[in-house]
Design a protein around this motif. Sequence first.
Motif, PDB file in Angstrom:
ATOM      1  N   PRO A  24      30.310 -55.709 -20.877  1.00  0.00           N
ATOM      2  CA  PRO A  24      30.886 -56.287 -22.101  1.00  0.00           C
ATOM      3  C   PRO A  24      32.045 -55.485 -22.674  1.00  0.00           C
ATOM      4  O   PRO A  24      32.909 -56.044 -23.358  1.00  0.00           O
ATOM      5  N   ILE A  25      32.108 -54.173 -22.385  1.00  0.00           N
ATOM      6  CA  ILE A  25      33.252 -53.393 -22.900  1.00  0.00           C
ATOM      7  C   ILE A  25      34.530 -53.806 -22.165  1.00  0.00           C
ATOM      8  O   ILE A  25      35.597 -53.916 -22.770  1.00  0.00           O
ATOM      9  N   VAL A  26      34.429 -54.077 -20.869  1.00  0.00           N
ATOM     10  CA  VAL A  26      35.610 -54.552 -20.126  1.00  0.00           C
ATOM     11  C   VAL A  26      36.061 -55.900 -20.720  1.00  0.00           C
ATOM     12  O   VAL A  26      37.260 -56.133 -20.923  1.00  0.00           O
ATOM     13  N   ALA A  27      35.097 -56.740 -21.049  1.00  0.00           N
ATOM     14  CA  ALA A  27      35.446 -58.038 -21.666  1.00  0.00           C
ATOM     15  C   ALA A  27      36.116 -57.823 -23.028  1.00  0.00           C
ATOM     16  O   ALA A  27      37.064 -58.536 -23.384  1.00  0.00           O
ATOM     17  N   ASP A  28      35.655 -56.823 -23.772  1.00  0.00           N
ATOM     18  CA  ASP A  28      36.253 -56.550 -25.085  1.00  0.00           C
ATOM     19  C   ASP A  28      37.686 -56.021 -24.942  1.00  0.00           C
ATOM     20  O   ASP A  28      38.558 -56.351 -25.751  1.00  0.00           O
ATOM     21  N   VAL A  29      37.924 -55.180 -23.922  1.00  0.00           N
ATOM     22  CA  VAL A  29      39.292 -54.680 -23.697  1.00  0.00           C
ATOM     23  C   VAL A  29      40.184 -55.847 -23.258  1.00  0.00           C
ATOM     24  O   VAL A  29      41.331 -55.984 -23.712  1.00  0.00           O
ATOM     25  N   ALA A  30      39.655 -56.719 -22.403  1.00  0.00           N
ATOM     26  CA  ALA A  30      40.417 -57.905 -21.971  1.00  0.00           C
ATOM     27  C   ALA A  30      40.792 -58.754 -23.186  1.00  0.00           C
ATOM     28  O   ALA A  30      41.946 -59.186 -23.337  1.00  0.00           O
ATOM     29  N   ARG A  31      39.834 -58.971 -24.058  1.00  0.00           N
ATOM     30  CA  ARG A  31      40.067 -59.785 -25.260  1.00  0.00           C
ATOM     31  C   ARG A  31      41.167 -59.151 -26.125  1.00  0.00           C
ATOM     32  O   ARG A  31      42.026 -59.842 -26.667  1.00  0.00           O
ATOM     33  N   LEU A  32      41.139 -57.825 -26.221  1.00  0.00           N
ATOM     34  CA  LEU A  32      42.148 -57.105 -27.006  1.00  0.00           C
ATOM     35  C   LEU A  32      43.536 -57.322 -26.404  1.00  0.00           C
ATOM     36  O   LEU A  32      44.505 -57.582 -27.132  1.00  0.00           O
ATOM     37  N   TYR A  33      43.640 -57.239 -25.087  1.00  0.00           N
ATOM     38  CA  TYR A  33      44.940 -57.501 -24.455  1.00  0.00           C
ATOM     39  C   TYR A  33      45.391 -58.936 -24.718  1.00  0.00           C
ATOM     40  O   TYR A  33      46.579 -59.203 -24.887  1.00  0.00           O
ATOM     41  N   GLY A  34      44.449 -59.851 -24.779  1.00  0.00           N
ATOM     42  CA  GLY A  34      44.793 -61.247 -25.058  1.00  0.00           C
ATOM     43  C   GLY A  34      45.354 -61.431 -26.460  1.00  0.00           C
ATOM     44  O   GLY A  34      46.119 -62.356 -26.724  1.00  0.00           O
ATOM     45  N   LYS A  35      44.995 -60.513 -27.369  1.00  0.00           N
ATOM     46  CA  LYS A  35      45.457 -60.624 -28.755  1.00  0.00           C
ATOM     47  C   LYS A  35      46.731 -59.816 -29.011  1.00  0.00           C
ATOM     48  O   LYS A  35      47.294 -59.882 -30.097  1.00  0.00           O
ATOM     49  N   GLY A  36      47.124 -58.976 -28.052  1.00  0.00           N
ATOM     50  CA  GLY A  36      48.293 -58.121 -28.242  1.00  0.00           C
ATOM     51  C   GLY A  36      47.852 -56.714 -28.569  1.00  0.00           C
ATOM     52  O   GLY A  36      47.410 -56.447 -29.686  1.00  0.00           O
ATOM     53  N   ALA A  37      47.955 -55.832 -27.603  1.00  0.00           N
ATOM     54  CA  ALA A  37      47.440 -54.464 -27.752  1.00  0.00           C
ATOM     55  C   ALA A  37      48.604 -53.478 -27.827  1.00  0.00           C
ATOM     56  O   ALA A  37      49.688 -53.749 -27.323  1.00  0.00           O
ATOM     57  N   PRO A  38      48.400 -52.297 -28.467  1.00  0.00           N
ATOM     58  CA  PRO A  38      49.460 -51.285 -28.472  1.00  0.00           C
ATOM     59  C   PRO A  38      49.740 -50.775 -27.062  1.00  0.00           C
ATOM     60  O   PRO A  38      48.848 -50.790 -26.204  1.00  0.00           O
ATOM     61  N   GLY A  79      38.993 -46.339 -30.791  1.00  0.00           N
ATOM     62  CA  GLY A  79      37.570 -46.664 -30.897  1.00  0.00           C
ATOM     63  C   GLY A  79      36.842 -46.837 -29.582  1.00  0.00           C
ATOM     64  O   GLY A  79      35.751 -47.425 -29.539  1.00  0.00           O
ATOM     65  N   VAL A  80      37.412 -46.281 -28.508  1.00  0.00           N
ATOM     66  CA  VAL A  80      36.772 -46.414 -27.192  1.00  0.00           C
ATOM     67  C   VAL A  80      35.421 -45.687 -27.163  1.00  0.00           C
ATOM     68  O   VAL A  80      34.425 -46.224 -26.659  1.00  0.00           O
ATOM     69  N   LEU A  81      35.372 -44.481 -27.745  1.00  0.00           N
ATOM     70  CA  LEU A  81      34.104 -43.739 -27.725  1.00  0.00           C
ATOM     71  C   LEU A  81      33.027 -44.485 -28.515  1.00  0.00           C
ATOM     72  O   LEU A  81      31.872 -44.560 -28.081  1.00  0.00           O
ATOM     73  N   GLY A  82      33.414 -45.053 -29.648  1.00  0.00           N
ATOM     74  CA  GLY A  82      32.444 -45.830 -30.430  1.00  0.00           C
ATOM     75  C   GLY A  82      31.843 -46.953 -29.605  1.00  0.00           C
ATOM     76  O   GLY A  82      30.626 -47.199 -29.638  1.00  0.00           O
ATOM     77  N   ALA A  83      32.684 -47.633 -28.829  1.00  0.00           N
ATOM     78  CA  ALA A  83      32.194 -48.730 -27.979  1.00  0.00           C
ATOM     79  C   ALA A  83      31.161 -48.212 -26.982  1.00  0.00           C
ATOM     80  O   ALA A  83      30.108 -48.836 -26.771  1.00  0.00           O
ATOM     81  N   ASN A 113      35.907 -53.367 -31.043  1.00  0.00           N
ATOM     82  CA  ASN A 113      34.459 -53.307 -31.332  1.00  0.00           C
ATOM     83  C   ASN A 113      34.003 -54.501 -32.167  1.00  0.00           C
ATOM     84  O   ASN A 113      33.051 -54.374 -32.951  1.00  0.00           O
ATOM     85  N   HIS A 114      34.641 -55.640 -31.986  1.00  0.00           N
ATOM     86  CA  HIS A 114      34.395 -56.795 -32.869  1.00  0.00           C
ATOM     87  C   HIS A 114      32.931 -57.214 -32.887  1.00  0.00           C
ATOM     88  O   HIS A 114      32.402 -57.623 -33.930  1.00  0.00           O
ATOM     89  N   ARG A 115      32.224 -57.064 -31.763  1.00  0.00           N
ATOM     90  CA  ARG A 115      30.806 -57.495 -31.732  1.00  0.00           C
ATOM     91  C   ARG A 115      29.973 -56.626 -32.670  1.00  0.00           C
ATOM     92  O   ARG A 115      29.046 -57.099 -33.320  1.00  0.00           O
ATOM     93  N   HIS A 116      30.314 -55.356 -32.741  1.00  0.00           N
ATOM     94  CA  HIS A 116      29.553 -54.426 -33.574  1.00  0.00           C
ATOM     95  C   HIS A 116      30.008 -54.472 -35.037  1.00  0.00           C
ATOM     96  O   HIS A 116      29.220 -54.181 -35.934  1.00  0.00           O
ATOM     97  N   VAL A 117      31.278 -54.841 -35.266  1.00  0.00           N
ATOM     98  CA  VAL A 117      31.718 -55.078 -36.653  1.00  0.00           C
ATOM     99  C   VAL A 117      30.889 -56.237 -37.219  1.00  0.00           C
ATOM    100  O   VAL A 117      30.383 -56.172 -38.344  1.00  0.00           O
ATOM    101  N   ALA A 118      30.684 -57.260 -36.397  1.00  0.00           N
ATOM    102  CA  ALA A 118      29.951 -58.459 -36.844  1.00  0.00           C
ATOM    103  C   ALA A 118      28.502 -58.137 -37.217  1.00  0.00           C
ATOM    104  O   ALA A 118      27.927 -58.771 -38.101  1.00  0.00           O
ATOM    105  N   THR A 119      27.919 -57.138 -36.571  1.00  0.00           N
ATOM    106  CA  THR A 119      26.521 -56.792 -36.873  1.00  0.00           C
ATOM    107  C   THR A 119      26.413 -55.596 -37.827  1.00  0.00           C
ATOM    108  O   THR A 119      25.315 -55.090 -38.067  1.00  0.00           O
TER     109      THR A 119
END
Length: 220
Positions: A24-38, A79-83, A113-119
């Motif tokens: 799921p972390i790879v999916a979260d990084v993919a999602r971030l690239y889809g939104k525009g990443a630094p 926030g990679v370590l947090g993930a 970390n959107h999944r964990h922000v949500a919880t």
Amino acid sequence: MTPEPPCEAFHDLLRGMAALSANPIVADVARLYGKGAPADLSIACNHKQFASKQWLVEALAATLPRPDGPVWVLGAWYGVLGALLLQDPRLAVPEVVSLDIDPGCAPVAETLNHRHVATGRFRAVTADMTALDFAAQSPAPGLVINTSCEHLDDVPGWIATLPAGLPLVLQSNDYYREPDHRSCVPTLDAFRAQAGLGEVWFAGERPAKNYTRFMLIGRR
Ligand SMILES: C[S@@+](CC[C@H](N)C(=O)[O-])C[C@H]1O[C@@H](n2cnc3c(N)ncnc32)[C@H](O)[C@@H]1O
């Protein structure tokens, strides 16, 4: 930090890797690239960064798998370590507070970390770690992690401001050539002396191509 436009090649590739690995972390990084990443997200997520953060997670699982309160990650970048901390089944981390002085980091860290922000298990804060009063935090931190000690002007001075007995994970390195590095140490023993912890539960080093990274886990 202004996000780059969505990078379709990275997005597609990472979505494929997420499907293949079911991570799921790879999916979260993919999602971030889809939104525009630094642009430097690829550095924060490179193999050396993941290896040093995985090393930390392994050592934490062996020393303090159940911190007694929120885990503050200082100089946390994106926030990679947090993930990783919130994903690892060996750890029971109630909440991660991911702190960086750069205001461009918090929105990226919260998107990653959107999944964990949500919880309610992840939040990102913009602040100078050297100006924080941890004794005043409620709930009290169960663990403070600083993988960016080399970026501080005065590591002993900062540690002296922390509450006595606070569990700490500290990383630094001997990468003196990097212009932003102000407190590098030549050896693990020098890092022990610089940190001056009251108790040390783990001390180790990991050589990389250009530098050696040092880690201490213990108590102020
Ligand atoms: C290059 S990054 C991470 C380096 C670290 N060695 C690692 O691998 O995690 C260093 C981060 O520390 C942050 N930083 C530097 N000084 C800080 C301070 N006083 N308070 C909070 N964040 C700080 C920077 O903004 C940057 O995002």
